[in-house]
Design an enzyme around this catalytic site. Structure first.
Site, PDB file in Angstrom:
ATOM      1  N   ASP A  84      -1.769  10.949  -2.093  1.00  0.00           N
ATOM      2  CA  ASP A  84      -2.142   9.865  -3.002  1.00  0.00           C
ATOM      3  C   ASP A  84      -2.501  10.392  -4.386  1.00  0.00           C
ATOM      4  O   ASP A  84      -2.350   9.692  -5.377  1.00  0.00           O
ATOM      5  CB  ASP A  84      -3.297   9.073  -2.401  1.00  0.00           C
ATOM      6  CG  ASP A  84      -2.825   8.363  -1.144  1.00  0.00           C
ATOM      7  OD1 ASP A  84      -2.334   7.239  -1.247  1.00  0.00           O
ATOM      8  OD2 ASP A  84      -2.873   8.973  -0.052  1.00  0.00           O
ATOM      9  N   ARG A 116      -7.495  -0.261  -6.656  1.00  0.00           N
ATOM     10  CA  ARG A 116      -7.658   0.866  -5.723  1.00  0.00           C
ATOM     11  C   ARG A 116      -7.790   2.148  -6.555  1.00  0.00           C
ATOM     12  O   ARG A 116      -7.011   2.383  -7.471  1.00  0.00           O
ATOM     13  CB  ARG A 116      -6.459   0.960  -4.767  1.00  0.00           C
ATOM     14  CG  ARG A 116      -6.361  -0.295  -3.897  1.00  0.00           C
ATOM     15  CD  ARG A 116      -5.528  -0.089  -2.667  1.00  0.00           C
ATOM     16  NE  ARG A 116      -6.143   0.854  -1.748  1.00  0.00           N
ATOM     17  CZ  ARG A 116      -5.492   1.387  -0.719  1.00  0.00           C
ATOM     18  NH1 ARG A 116      -4.222   1.093  -0.509  1.00  0.00           N
ATOM     19  NH2 ARG A 116      -6.103   2.224   0.103  1.00  0.00           N
ATOM     20  N   LYS A 144      -4.517  10.242   3.149  1.00  0.00           N
ATOM     21  CA  LYS A 144      -5.234   9.381   4.097  1.00  0.00           C
ATOM     22  C   LYS A 144      -6.262  10.164   4.916  1.00  0.00           C
ATOM     23  O   LYS A 144      -6.020  11.296   5.329  1.00  0.00           O
ATOM     24  CB  LYS A 144      -4.196   8.719   5.015  1.00  0.00           C
ATOM     25  CG  LYS A 144      -4.744   7.732   6.013  1.00  0.00           C
ATOM     26  CD  LYS A 144      -5.632   6.670   5.393  1.00  0.00           C
ATOM     27  CE  LYS A 144      -4.933   5.862   4.340  1.00  0.00           C
ATOM     28  NZ  LYS A 144      -5.893   5.066   3.515  1.00  0.00           N
ATOM     29  N   ARG A 203       0.868  -1.184   0.000  1.00  0.00           N
ATOM     30  CA  ARG A 203       0.000   0.000   0.000  1.00  0.00           C
ATOM     31  C   ARG A 203       0.900   1.229   0.000  1.00  0.00           C
ATOM     32  O   ARG A 203       2.122   1.110   0.143  1.00  0.00           O
ATOM     33  CB  ARG A 203      -1.021   0.021   1.159  1.00  0.00           C
ATOM     34  CG  ARG A 203      -0.642  -0.601   2.433  1.00  0.00           C
ATOM     35  CD  ARG A 203       0.485   0.055   3.148  1.00  0.00           C
ATOM     36  NE  ARG A 203       0.300   1.478   3.306  1.00  0.00           N
ATOM     37  CZ  ARG A 203       1.263   2.342   3.534  1.00  0.00           C
ATOM     38  NH1 ARG A 203       2.529   1.938   3.619  1.00  0.00           N
ATOM     39  NH2 ARG A 203       1.017   3.631   3.670  1.00  0.00           N
ATOM     40  N   ALA A 217       1.044   5.196  -2.122  1.00  0.00           N
ATOM     41  CA  ALA A 217       0.924   5.577  -3.534  1.00  0.00           C
ATOM     42  C   ALA A 217       2.076   5.070  -4.408  1.00  0.00           C
ATOM     43  O   ALA A 217       1.849   4.461  -5.458  1.00  0.00           O
ATOM     44  CB  ALA A 217       0.817   7.100  -3.622  1.00  0.00           C
TER      45      ALA A 217
END
Ligand code: MRU
Length: 367
Positions: free
Chosen positions: A243, A98, A254, A55, A57
């Site tokens: 991100d 995602r 986040k 996980r 970016a």
């Protein structure tokens, strides 16, 4: 990154490619267990991204690029037409894992473009080369962010960060944590407040672990404590990751980042976003265009950890049947951001201009 596991020091990347296999640190298990996952095909890599074994970016961008390389290798014996269809279908699968971090889409585009000329054998070689280049670019970008960001950090600086924008969110070093590493290694006496970052607790599980591994003085705090420490005058600087950053500087990061930015403004603190240029999405004009991932409510109702006997376990923290909402990210309006620490320098407002200049994009050439 240098990791000490059971007294043994190892130098590792977050993920790497070995032929058709992709290897990665399984971040779902950290900091309690350290395991390397081996993914044999692009479908397994897609699942690892979706389930957050990898996980962050930069790291999911590299993983997606590797996924395309795997698909190309899997399609080795096919006719050109079938090869193209197979690789496009793999791109589709990887794109659906995602939605928010744009690095994933940029990496897939780069590898698909690389795999679009020549014979099947040439296309496979190009896809693999491009995927490996994305990993090396990511590594280089983190180093540069570390150097540029370090210039903003003074001796005895107290820095607050949110989530994990560290080595584990990239190939190595990180974005928000890269300047922190450089400052610490250069002898600055810094201190880091790491927000725990509910619900997946990337701050508690990953950032605190990375800072401990690096020997940076830090304290883990609950998300709700950030404002308290800012108001007490115990925070000098906020650095977070990103991100996806829109053309005007609005930044998706986040969940919980937005409130930290508002609190930083209220308390007169500089709020920096550290991100490589691959996280900027010039096609997205403002934050309104950024898709926010809505994750499984179970992540809010249940927590994972180890019990007193060191058994890795899951416990429910709310009543059975509790309705929960779980947005993975929020968007911080550009007006709260002091600057972007990127791999090409620190970008200052007005961001529409500095971002465009950094991306070398002329007006009217946005497609
Ligand atoms: O859901 P995640 O863990 O993939 O979220 C990404 C993040 O870790 C953060 O938003 C981070 O601050 C930016 S990623 C470099």
């Amino acid at each position: 990154m240098r990791i000490n596991i059971n007294g043994k020091t190892q130098e590792l990347w977050t993920l790497w490619r070995e032929g058709v296999d992709v290897k990665m640190i399984d971040q779902r298990l950290l900091p309690h267990k350290f395991e390397i996952l081996t993914l044999h095909c692009h479908c397994e890599t897609a699942e690892a991204i979706r389930d957050m074994a990898v996980r962050g970016a930069g790291a999911i961008g590299v993983a997606a690029g590797y996924g395309i390389a795997q698909a190309a290798l899997e399609a080795k014996g096919m006719e050109l037409k079938d090869f193209q269809a197979f690789v496009s279908e793999a791109a589709n699968t990887l794109q659906k894992t995602r939605p928010t971090a744009v690095n994933l889409f940029h990496a897939i585009d780069r590898c698909i473009k690389a795999a679009s000329k020549g014979s099947v054998i040439e296309r496979i070689a190009s896809a693999c080369e491009e995927a490996d280049r994305i990993a090396l670019d990511d590594l280089e970008a983190s180093k540069k962010m570390g150097e540029f960001g370090n210039t903003l950090i003074g001796d005895r600086c107290r820095i607050l960060t949110h989530c994990n924008a560290g080595a584990l969110a990239f190939i190595d070093n990180g974005s928000a944590l890269a300047p922190i590493r450089v400052a610490h290694r250069s002898g600055k006496r810094i201190f880091v407040y790491a927000d725990e970052t509910r619900p997946r607790s990337q701050g508690a599980k990953l950032t605190a672990w990375e800072l401990k591994q690096e020997g940076v003085p830090y304290a883990l705090i609950v998300d709700n404590a950030a404002g308290y420490y800012m108001r007490q005058g115990e925070v000098d600087l906020v650095i977070v990751g990103a991100d996806r950053i829109a053309a005007n500087g609005d930044t998706a990061n986040k969940i919980g980042t937005y409130e930290k930015a508002v609190l930083a403004r209220e308390n007169g603190l500089p709020f920096y976003v550290a991100a490589p240029m691959t996280t900027f999405d010039i096609k997205c004009l403002t934050g309104k265009g950024i898709e926010i991932e809505e994750r499984n409510p179970d992540e809010v109702n249940w927590v994972w950890g180890v019990d007193e006997d060191d058994v890795y376990t899951k416990v429910r923290i709310s009543a059975e049947g509790t309705t929960a909402l779980n947005p993975g990210f929020d968007v911080t309006p550009a007006r709260y951001i002091t600057g972007f620490i990127t791999d090409v320098g620190v970008l200052k407002p007005p961001f529409s201009r500095s971002i465009r200049k950094a991306l070398h994009i002329e007006k009217g050439n946005v497609n």
